[in-house]
Design an enzyme around this catalytic site. Structure first.
Site, PDB file in Angstrom:
ATOM      1  N   LYS A  27      31.726  50.684-158.448  1.00 47.07           N
ATOM      2  CA  LYS A  27      31.855  51.818-157.284  1.00 47.07           C
ATOM      3  C   LYS A  27      31.659  53.039-158.305  1.00 47.07           C
ATOM      4  O   LYS A  27      31.998  53.035-159.337  1.00 47.07           O
ATOM      5  CB  LYS A  27      33.023  51.857-156.657  1.00 47.07           C
ATOM      6  CG  LYS A  27      32.985  52.437-155.171  1.00 47.07           C
ATOM      7  CD  LYS A  27      32.321  51.849-154.256  1.00 47.07           C
ATOM      8  CE  LYS A  27      32.245  52.323-152.891  1.00 47.07           C
ATOM      9  NZ  LYS A  27      31.802  51.372-151.974  1.00 47.07           N
TER      10      LYS A  27
HETATM   11  P1  NAD Z   1      29.748  58.271-142.374  1.00 49.32           P
HETATM   12  O1  NAD Z   1      30.100  59.492-143.367  1.00 49.32           O
HETATM   13  O2  NAD Z   1      28.349  57.948-141.799  1.00 49.32           O
HETATM   14  O3  NAD Z   1      30.824  58.152-141.162  1.00 49.32           O
HETATM   15  C1  NAD Z   1      32.076  58.422-141.550  1.00 49.32           C
HETATM   16  C2  NAD Z   1      32.676  59.132-140.068  1.00 49.32           C
HETATM   17  O4  NAD Z   1      34.183  59.225-140.114  1.00 49.32           O
HETATM   18  C3  NAD Z   1      31.996  60.354-139.708  1.00 49.32           C
HETATM   19  O5  NAD Z   1      31.970  60.358-138.500  1.00 49.32           O
HETATM   20  C4  NAD Z   1      33.440  61.251-140.006  1.00 49.32           C
HETATM   21  O6  NAD Z   1      33.318  62.450-139.222  1.00 49.32           O
HETATM   22  C5  NAD Z   1      34.496  60.420-139.543  1.00 49.32           C
HETATM   23  N1  NAD Z   1      35.754  60.569-139.950  1.00 49.32           N
HETATM   24  C6  NAD Z   1      36.428  61.208-141.030  1.00 49.32           C
HETATM   25  N2  NAD Z   1      37.557  61.519-141.134  1.00 49.32           N
HETATM   26  C7  NAD Z   1      37.985  60.981-139.782  1.00 49.32           C
HETATM   27  C8  NAD Z   1      39.119  61.254-139.135  1.00 49.32           C
HETATM   28  N3  NAD Z   1      40.386  61.411-140.030  1.00 49.32           N
HETATM   29  N4  NAD Z   1      39.281  60.617-138.040  1.00 49.32           N
HETATM   30  C9  NAD Z   1      38.267  60.183-137.294  1.00 49.32           C
HETATM   31  N5  NAD Z   1      37.141  60.232-137.940  1.00 49.32           N
HETATM   32  C10 NAD Z   1      36.889  60.596-139.003  1.00 49.32           C
HETATM   33  O7  NAD Z   1      30.051  57.149-143.270  1.00 49.32           O
HETATM   34  P2  NAD Z   1      29.919  55.525-143.096  1.00 49.32           P
HETATM   35  O8  NAD Z   1      28.877  55.119-143.889  1.00 49.32           O
HETATM   36  O9  NAD Z   1      29.971  55.124-141.828  1.00 49.32           O
HETATM   37  O10 NAD Z   1      31.358  54.953-143.865  1.00 49.32           O
HETATM   38  C11 NAD Z   1      32.561  54.973-143.317  1.00 49.32           C
HETATM   39  C12 NAD Z   1      33.271  53.756-143.982  1.00 49.32           C
HETATM   40  O11 NAD Z   1      32.838  52.643-144.013  1.00 49.32           O
HETATM   41  C13 NAD Z   1      33.745  53.973-145.386  1.00 49.32           C
HETATM   42  O12 NAD Z   1      35.257  53.788-145.536  1.00 49.32           O
HETATM   43  C14 NAD Z   1      32.713  53.421-146.061  1.00 49.32           C
HETATM   44  O13 NAD Z   1      33.179  53.326-147.484  1.00 49.32           O
HETATM   45  C15 NAD Z   1      32.690  52.147-145.411  1.00 49.32           C
HETATM   46  N6  NAD Z   1      31.587  51.209-145.542  1.00 49.32           N
HETATM   47  C16 NAD Z   1      30.280  51.745-145.315  1.00 49.32           C
HETATM   48  C17 NAD Z   1      29.200  50.906-145.651  1.00 49.32           C
HETATM   49  C18 NAD Z   1      27.908  51.517-145.361  1.00 49.32           C
HETATM   50  O14 NAD Z   1      26.672  50.736-145.439  1.00 49.32           O
HETATM   51  N7  NAD Z   1      27.563  52.637-144.884  1.00 49.32           N
HETATM   52  C19 NAD Z   1      29.261  49.673-145.967  1.00 49.32           C
HETATM   53  C20 NAD Z   1      30.685  49.046-146.063  1.00 49.32           C
HETATM   54  C21 NAD Z   1      31.585  50.073-145.811  1.00 49.32           C
END
Ligand code: NAD
Length: 414
Positions: A105
Site C-alpha cells: 500500500k
Molecule cells: P470513493 O472515494 O469512490 O468513495 C468513498 C465514499 O465515501 C465517498 O462517497 C465519500 O463521500 C464517502 N464518505 C467519506 N466519509 C464518509 C462518512 N463519514 N460518512 C459517509 N460517507 C463518507 O472511494 P472507494 O474507491 O469507493 O473506496 C471506499 C473504501 O473501499 C475505502 O476504504 C477503500 O480502501 C475501499 N476499497 C476500495 C476498492 C476499490 O476498488 N475502489 C477496493 C477495495 C477496497
C-alpha cells in the site's frame, strides 16, 4: 488520529486467527512485520510558483507469494501506520483469494481537493520517481485507492515507462481502458460486495428479494454494490456520503443516485428524505454495507446497529472493540479481505492481460471474478461453521495458513 488503532487492529486480527490454529511462533513473528517501508519527500512547484514539500509512503508488507500489490491513497490524514495496516490487509486478501501476489500500500499526505489537476499530476509523477526503486511489473504493482483514479494510474504508468524507455502497461492496474485497463475493473469491488452478500444469503437459505440494505459511502464501491444488489432484487433503502444521507423505506432509485453523484459529486442533491449521516448506521435493515473509510463502526455505535449482517465494502470499517460487541450480539460481519476483494481479483486479471498483450471481454472478466469470489466464500463459510469462529477469523485462518505453507517450502534466506 486513527493510525495507532489501525496498526493495533491489524495485529489483533492476525493474532486471534494465529491462536485459533496454533500457528508456529516463528511464522507469526515474520507475519507480524512489514518487509519494507519507504518514506519519501516530494517537493513540487505549485501553480503559484512556490515550492511545497509533501510526504509519501510505500509499504511492501510481504512478497512471499509473489510481487506485491496494493493501492495508492491520497488523504490529508494518511500516516505511515495506516499504510502498513492497509498493506498487511492486502497481503491476507491476496492469500485468501489465492492470487499470486503479496501485499502493499502507498500514498501521499495531501488533500487532493485543494490541488489543481496539474499540481496532482506533478505530485504523482514525483512520487512515482521517488518510489521507482521499489516498482516493477514483477516487483510491486500499484492501483487506485481513496482519492486516486484511473488518471492517476495513467500518470504512474507514463512516468515509469519514460524512465524505462519503453511502454510498460503491466506496472499499474485500474488504468483507463484505452491504456490496457481491464473491462469490469471499475465496477469489480462493488460487484464483489454484491456477490459475497448474495452467497451469504444463499448459504443461510434466504432470498435477497426485497431485503433492505443501507450503504454508508456512495462512492465507487458503495455505489456499485448498491446497483448490483438492487439488480439482484434487494431494496436499497438508505445511502450516505460525506454530504449527508438519504432514506426511502420503499427503495431508492440507485441509477438515478449514481447519475446525481456523477453530476453533483454528492447524494443529497437527489430528491428524497434526508436523514442525519450518522443515523444511517442504526437503520433497521437486513444488510449494512460500510463502504466509506476505516473505523466507522466502533465501541460507541456498535450497540445501536440493527442490521442482521454487515458486509465490509471499505477496508477496516469495524474496530476490534466493535467486532467483539457485534460477535456477542450475533451480528455476522463479512470481513473486508473477503467482501471487497473483487477489486484486486480484477486487478490481477488486468495484470495478466497486460503481461500477455491481451484484451478480454467483460463477460470473461466477470465470470472469473464470480468464480474466484464464490470459491473464497465457500472456504470461509466452511471454516467458520467447522471451527465455530467469526467470518473474519475464518478468513484470516485461510489466509495465514496459505502464508505459513509458503514459508515452509521457501524457508528463510539466507
Ligand atoms: P470513493 O472515494 O469512490 O468513495 C468513498 C465514499 O465515501 C465517498 O462517497 C465519500 O463521500 C464517502 N464518505 C467519506 N466519509 C464518509 C462518512 N463519514 N460518512 C459517509 N460517507 C463518507 O472511494 P472507494 O474507491 O469507493 O473506496 C471506499 C473504501 O473501499 C475505502 O476504504 C477503500 O480502501 C475501499 N476499497 C476500495 C476498492 C476499490 O476498488 N475502489 C477496493 C477495495 C477496497
Amino acid at each position: 488520529m486513527i493510525d495507532e488503532s489501525l496498526a493495533r487492529k491489524a495485529r489483533k486480527q492476525l493474532y486471534r486467527a494465529a491462536k485459533e490454529i496454533d500457528l508456529h511462533a516463528d511464522i507469526l513473528k515474520i507475519l507480524s512485520h512489514p518487509m519494507r517501508i519507504l518514506k519519501v519527500s516530494l517537493p513540487i512547484i505549485l501553480d503559484n510558483g512556490r515550492t511545497k514539500i509533501f510526504t509519501g509512503f510505500r509499504c511492501q508488507y510481504s512478497d512471499a507469494r509473489g510481487p506485491t500489490k496494493g493501492g495508492v491513497r491520497y488523504h490529508p490524514n494518511l500516516t505511515e501506520n495506516e499504510v502498513v495496516a492497509l498493506a498487511a490487509w492486502m497481503t491476507w486478501k491476496c492469500a485468501l483469494l489465492d492470487l499470486p501476489y503479496g501485499g502493499a500500500k502507498g500514498g501521499i499526505i495531501c488533500d487532493p481537493k485543494t490541488l489543481s489537476e496539474k499540481e496532482l499530476e506533478r505530485l504523482t509523477r514525483r512520487y512515482t520517481t521517488e518510489i521507482m526503486p521499489l516498482l516493477g511489473p514483477h516487483i510491486d504493482i500499484p492501483a487506485p485507492d481513496v482519492y486516486t483514479t484511473s488518471k492517476t494510474m495513467a500518470w504512474i504508468m507514463d512516468t515509469f515507462s519514460k524512465f524505462k524507455g519503453y511502454t510498460e502497461p503491466s506496472i499499474v492496474t485500474g488504468k483507463p481502458e484505452i491504456l490496457g485497463g481491464s473491462k469490469g475493473r471499475k465496477e469489480a469491488t462493488g460487484r464483489g460486495v454484491a456477490i459475497i452478500t448474495r452467497e451469504f444469503f444463499k448459504a443461510n437459505k434466504k432470498s435477497l428479494e426485497g431485503a433492505k440494505i443501507a450503504v454508508q459511502g456512495f462512492g465507487n464501491v458503495g455505489g456499485h454494490a448498491a446497483l448490483f444488489l438492487s439488480q439482484m432484487g434487494a431494496k436499497i433503502i438508505a445511502v450516505s456520503d460525506i454530504s449527508g444521507a438519504l432514506i426511502n423505506p420503499e427503495g431508492l432509485d440507485v441509477p438515478g443516485l449514481m447519475k446525481c453523484v456523477e453530476k453533483h459529486a454528492c447524494v443529497i442533491k437527489h430528491p428524497g428524505q434526508q436523514i442525519d449521516r450518522e443515523s444511517l448506521l442504526d437503520q433497521d435493515v437486513d444488510v449494512l454495507i460500510p463502504a466509506a473509510l476505516e473505523n466507522q463502526i466502533h465501541r460507541k455505535n456498535a450497540e445501536n446497529i440493527k442490521a442482521k449482517v454487515i458486509v465490509e465494502g471499505a477496508n477496516g470499517p469495524t474496530t476490534p472493540e466493535a467486532d467483539e460487541i457485534l460477535e456477542k450480539r450475533k451480528i455476522p460481519v463479512l470481513p473486508d479481505i473477503l467482501a471487497n476483494a473483487g477489486g484486486v481479483v480484477v486487478s490481477h486479471l488486468e495484470w495478466v492481460q497486460a503481461l500477455g498483450g491481451l484484451y478480454w471481454e467483460e463477460e470473461q472478466v466477470n465470470a472469473e471474478l464470480e468464480r474466484k469470489l464464490v470459491k473464497a466464500f465457500k472456504v470461509v463459510w466452511e471454516l467458520m461453521t467447522r471451527k465455530k469462529v467469526s467470518a473474519r477469523c475464518a478468513a484470516y485462518i485461510a489466509a495465514i495458513e496459505r502464508m505459513a505453507e509458503v514459508y515452509q517450502y521457501r524457508g528463510l534466506f539466507p
